[in-house]
Design an enzyme around this catalytic site. Structure first.
Site, mmCIF file in Angstrom:
data_model
loop_
_atom_site.group_PDB
_atom_site.id
_atom_site.type_symbol
_atom_site.label_atom_id
_atom_site.label_comp_id
_atom_site.label_asym_id
_atom_site.label_seq_id
_atom_site.Cartn_x
_atom_site.Cartn_y
_atom_site.Cartn_z
ATOM 1 N N SER A 116 0.823 -1.217 0.000
ATOM 2 C CA SER A 116 0.000 0.000 0.000
ATOM 3 C C SER A 116 0.852 1.260 0.000
ATOM 4 O O SER A 116 1.923 1.296 0.610
ATOM 5 C CB SER A 116 -0.895 -0.002 1.251
ATOM 6 O OG SER A 116 -1.492 1.261 1.430
ATOM 7 N N TYR A 143 -1.890 5.503 -4.509
ATOM 8 C CA TYR A 143 -2.989 6.457 -4.335
ATOM 9 C C TYR A 143 -2.573 7.732 -5.038
ATOM 10 O O TYR A 143 -1.419 8.166 -4.912
ATOM 11 C CB TYR A 143 -3.238 6.757 -2.853
ATOM 12 C CG TYR A 143 -4.196 5.810 -2.166
ATOM 13 C CD1 TYR A 143 -5.461 5.564 -2.684
ATOM 14 C CD2 TYR A 143 -3.838 5.181 -0.985
ATOM 15 C CE1 TYR A 143 -6.336 4.705 -2.036
ATOM 16 C CE2 TYR A 143 -4.721 4.323 -0.333
ATOM 17 C CZ TYR A 143 -5.960 4.096 -0.867
ATOM 18 O OH TYR A 143 -6.832 3.243 -0.239
ATOM 19 N N THR A 169 -5.558 2.732 -7.078
ATOM 20 C CA THR A 169 -6.871 2.566 -6.446
ATOM 21 C C THR A 169 -7.733 3.773 -6.783
ATOM 22 O O THR A 169 -7.370 4.909 -6.493
ATOM 23 C CB THR A 169 -6.707 2.409 -4.927
ATOM 24 O OG1 THR A 169 -5.907 1.242 -4.692
ATOM 25 C CG2 THR A 169 -8.046 2.246 -4.236
ATOM 26 N N ARG A 178 -16.602 5.375 8.236
ATOM 27 C CA ARG A 178 -16.396 4.079 8.888
ATOM 28 C C ARG A 178 -16.832 4.186 10.352
ATOM 29 O O ARG A 178 -16.047 4.423 11.259
ATOM 30 C CB ARG A 178 -14.949 3.637 8.721
ATOM 31 C CG ARG A 178 -14.608 3.386 7.238
ATOM 32 C CD ARG A 178 -13.567 2.327 7.062
ATOM 33 N NE ARG A 178 -12.281 2.740 7.563
ATOM 34 C CZ ARG A 178 -11.306 3.263 6.819
ATOM 35 N NH1 ARG A 178 -11.466 3.416 5.515
ATOM 36 N NH2 ARG A 178 -10.159 3.600 7.363
ATOM 37 N N LYS A 240 -7.839 -0.450 -9.581
ATOM 38 C CA LYS A 240 -8.518 -1.192 -8.503
ATOM 39 C C LYS A 240 -9.735 -0.411 -8.021
ATOM 40 O O LYS A 240 -9.617 0.758 -7.661
ATOM 41 C CB LYS A 240 -7.549 -1.404 -7.329
ATOM 42 C CG LYS A 240 -8.179 -2.024 -6.083
ATOM 43 C CD LYS A 240 -7.122 -2.390 -5.057
ATOM 44 C CE LYS A 240 -7.703 -3.038 -3.818
ATOM 45 N NZ LYS A 240 -8.228 -2.080 -2.841
ATOM 46 N N HIS A 264 -13.486 -2.206 -2.240
ATOM 47 C CA HIS A 264 -12.577 -1.805 -1.162
ATOM 48 C C HIS A 264 -12.946 -2.541 0.145
ATOM 49 O O HIS A 264 -12.838 -1.994 1.239
ATOM 50 C CB HIS A 264 -12.651 -0.283 -0.954
ATOM 51 C CG HIS A 264 -11.343 0.357 -0.597
ATOM 52 N ND1 HIS A 264 -10.622 1.141 -1.459
ATOM 53 C CD2 HIS A 264 -10.625 0.345 0.546
ATOM 54 C CE1 HIS A 264 -9.533 1.597 -0.855
ATOM 55 N NE2 HIS A 264 -9.501 1.118 0.367
ATOM 56 N N GLY A 296 -12.817 -8.990 -2.044
ATOM 57 C CA GLY A 296 -13.998 -8.688 -1.231
ATOM 58 C C GLY A 296 -14.676 -9.962 -0.772
ATOM 59 O O GLY A 296 -15.420 -10.582 -1.546
ATOM 60 N N ARG A 299 -12.785 -16.012 1.279
ATOM 61 C CA ARG A 299 -12.334 -16.636 2.522
ATOM 62 C C ARG A 299 -12.001 -18.116 2.371
ATOM 63 O O ARG A 299 -11.507 -18.740 3.312
ATOM 64 C CB ARG A 299 -13.425 -16.509 3.613
ATOM 65 C CG ARG A 299 -13.833 -15.077 3.948
ATOM 66 C CD ARG A 299 -12.711 -14.320 4.644
ATOM 67 N NE ARG A 299 -13.074 -12.955 4.974
ATOM 68 C CZ ARG A 299 -12.801 -11.887 4.210
ATOM 69 N NH1 ARG A 299 -12.170 -12.035 3.046
ATOM 70 N NH2 ARG A 299 -13.152 -10.680 4.599
ATOM 71 N N ARG A 319 -8.469 -8.693 4.621
ATOM 72 C CA ARG A 319 -8.500 -8.954 6.071
ATOM 73 C C ARG A 319 -7.935 -10.326 6.474
ATOM 74 O O ARG A 319 -7.231 -10.405 7.497
ATOM 75 C CB ARG A 319 -9.934 -8.790 6.592
ATOM 76 C CG ARG A 319 -10.451 -7.345 6.490
ATOM 77 C CD ARG A 319 -11.900 -7.258 6.913
ATOM 78 N NE ARG A 319 -12.470 -5.938 6.766
ATOM 79 C CZ ARG A 319 -13.042 -5.455 5.652
ATOM 80 N NH1 ARG A 319 -13.110 -6.202 4.562
ATOM 81 N NH2 ARG A 319 -13.560 -4.237 5.630
HETATM 82 C C1 LIG Z 1 -7.448 -2.380 7.213
HETATM 83 C C2 LIG Z 1 -7.552 -2.256 5.712
HETATM 84 C C3 LIG Z 1 -6.750 -1.335 5.056
HETATM 85 C C4 LIG Z 1 -6.811 -1.213 3.668
HETATM 86 N N1 LIG Z 1 -5.956 -0.364 3.033
HETATM 87 C C5 LIG Z 1 -6.000 -0.261 1.681
HETATM 88 C C6 LIG Z 1 -5.075 0.585 0.994
HETATM 89 O O1 LIG Z 1 -4.197 1.200 1.597
HETATM 90 N N2 LIG Z 1 -5.201 0.679 -0.351
HETATM 91 C C7 LIG Z 1 -6.154 -0.015 -1.054
HETATM 92 O O2 LIG Z 1 -6.224 0.099 -2.275
HETATM 93 N N3 LIG Z 1 -7.026 -0.834 -0.429
HETATM 94 C C8 LIG Z 1 -6.953 -0.976 0.917
HETATM 95 N N4 LIG Z 1 -7.819 -1.836 1.554
HETATM 96 C C9 LIG Z 1 -8.767 -2.652 0.756
HETATM 97 C C10 LIG Z 1 -8.134 -4.000 0.345
HETATM 98 O O3 LIG Z 1 -7.103 -3.794 -0.585
HETATM 99 C C11 LIG Z 1 -9.146 -4.951 -0.283
HETATM 100 O O4 LIG Z 1 -9.790 -4.313 -1.362
HETATM 101 C C12 LIG Z 1 -10.212 -5.482 0.691
HETATM 102 O O5 LIG Z 1 -9.670 -5.664 1.981
HETATM 103 C C13 LIG Z 1 -10.750 -6.817 0.169
HETATM 104 O O6 LIG Z 1 -11.778 -7.296 0.990
HETATM 105 P P1 LIG Z 1 -11.558 -8.405 2.135
HETATM 106 O O7 LIG Z 1 -10.908 -7.714 3.282
HETATM 107 O O8 LIG Z 1 -12.945 -8.844 2.424
HETATM 108 O O9 LIG Z 1 -10.699 -9.521 1.575
HETATM 109 C C14 LIG Z 1 -7.736 -2.004 2.931
HETATM 110 C C15 LIG Z 1 -8.532 -2.927 3.612
HETATM 111 C C16 LIG Z 1 -8.441 -3.086 4.978
HETATM 112 C C17 LIG Z 1 -9.284 -4.124 5.665
#
Ligand SMILES: Cc1cc2nc3c(=O)[nH]c(=O)nc-3n(C[C@H](O)[C@H](O)[C@H](O)COP(=O)(O)O)c2cc1C
Length: 375
Positions: A116, A143, A169, A178, A240, A264, A296, A299, A319
């Site tokens: 990231s 970003y 992204t 949130r 993305k 996201h 997304g 699991r 996650r």
């Molecule tokens: C704590 C957290 C931080 C995230 N930070 C970013 C980020 O910095 N840049 C980004 O493009 N997506 C970010 N995401 C989104 C993830 O890249 C991803 O799209 C998403 O977690 C996928 O869903 P899932 O958690 O259900 O697998 C973040 C997600 C989480 C949970």
């Protein structure tokens, strides 16, 4: 008091859900809310999970599976499996090694991790750490930095550090509300602050103006910026956060080399379609022109086979690997990737698919295939 990360994986940790259940004990309550939470009422988080879970597979028997494998090719590189670590910010919140541990695990498992922009280590340090261990294949999540100059400077740093693709992204020019995180009083500790770039100074909101329209959106990228960005690098640029087929076509028109169907992880806009439902139409519109990834709510290995059936080249997980990181560091993340890969192999063997290319719509049970493609 949070538990220290484990040095050995307990025998009863056998799936992503086991890591999730243990992870809550390995971080403080506010970090848990930050990780698990999403926008508003978290309908999109639930929708993501439910959609994969409610689609059924159609087993096939007695097929010859010798020589089967999960290899796939992305942007000229062969990966042992189609499980990519999605960009997740500030990973030292969850384990002292943060991104150093997760990228190492992805490399050891011969896959890809996306680092990231908001990583809690410098992008160069992550890349050097990986290379010094003889590992490789990192992508950088970009970003938009509020201006072309600042974005280009970051892109060039990622290029120099040998990142192999840039994931721009595009679904979060404005942060989601949130609420869970807000209620828990989460604030990023100062020592976790983004080490890659200072925060973009935002235009002042005029008296009576809107933070969204008169400030944040005035420095957000547009399609013209993406078209410009693509011309600044020979690295593949992957967009993305695409959910609409028309946006997917536009992404290809401006020169994107790949697309991630993503909402996201339900963290930006609530009440958005599950990625499971968005994927088939995007894949149809793209028609093989570029790889389509999806994330997304993935699991299980069975979710991965469903994603392939609906047109994804590979999946990203968010996650789940942070749960594994908090429980057992790099070892946990590598173990989680192995578990998901093995689950995928089992699902492939039992649906008669020797390779990822063999996975077509007919691995989904017909009734639900109709639902998936009609949404
Ligand atoms: C704590 C957290 C931080 C995230 N930070 C970013 C980020 O910095 N840049 C980004 O493009 N997506 C970010 N995401 C989104 C993830 O890249 C991803 O799209 C998403 O977690 C996928 O869903 P899932 O958690 O259900 O697998 C973040 C997600 C989480 C949970």
């Amino acid at each position: 008091m949070e538990k220290a990360p484990l040095q050995v994986i307990p025998a009863d940790v056998v799936s992503a859900v086991d890591y999730e259940q243990r992870a809550i004990g390995h971080m403080d309550a506010a970090a848990w809310a930050y990780l698990q939470g999403g926008a508003a009422d978290e309908r999109t988080i639930q929708a993501n999970l439910n959609a994969w879970a409610t689609c059924n597979l159609q087993p096939r028997v007695l097929a010859d599976m010798r020589g089967g494998h999960t290899r796939c090719t992305l942007f000229g590189e062969t990966l042992a499996h189609p499980i990519i670590l999605a960009p997740v910010a500030s990973q030292r919140l969850f384990h002292s090694e943060g991104e150093l541990a997760t990228t190492l695990a992805a490399s050891v498992m011969q896959g890809v991790a996306v680092v990231s922009t908001q990583a809690s280590h410098r992008l160069e340090d992550i890349a050097h750490h990986n290379q010094s261990l003889g590992q490789g294949l990192l992508w950088f999540q970009l970003y938009w930095q509020g201006s072309r100059d600042a974005t280009l400077a970051l892109l060039k740093r990622a290029e120099t550090a040998d990142y192999r693709a840039l994931v721009l992204t595009v679904d979060a020019p404005v942060s989601g509300a949130r609420n869970r995180e807000q209620r828990a009083g989460f604030n990023l500790p100062a020592n976790m602050a983004n080490l890659n770039v200072p925060p973009t100074p935002l235009p002042l909101v005029p008296e009576g103006g809107s933070v969204v329209f008169d400030s944040l959106m005035t420095v957000a990228p547009t399609w013209d910026d993406v078209a410009w960005l693509v011309k600044q690098t020979s690295l593949p640029i992957v967009l993305k956060g695409i959910l609409h087929p028309a946006d997917a076509i536009r992404a290809i028109d401006v020169g994107a080399s790949g697309i991630v169907v993503s909402n996201h992880g339900g963290r930006v806009l609530d009440s958005v379609t599950a990625t499971f439902h968005a994927l088939p139409e995007v894949a149809k519109a793209v028609n093989g022109a570029v790889p389509v990834l999806v994330d997304g709510g993935i699991r299980r290995g069975t979710d991965i086979i469903k994603a392939r059936a609906l047109g994804a080249t590979a999946v990203m997980i968010g996650r789940p690997y942070i749960h594994a990181l908090s429980v057992a560091g790099a070892l946990g993340v590598a173990h989680l990737i192995r578990l998901l890969r093995e689950e995928l192999e089992i699902a492939m063997a039992l649906t008669g698919c020797k390779t990822l290319e063999d996975i077509q719509m007919d691995v989904l049970h017909t009734q639900l295939t109709a639902n998936a493609s009609s949404t």
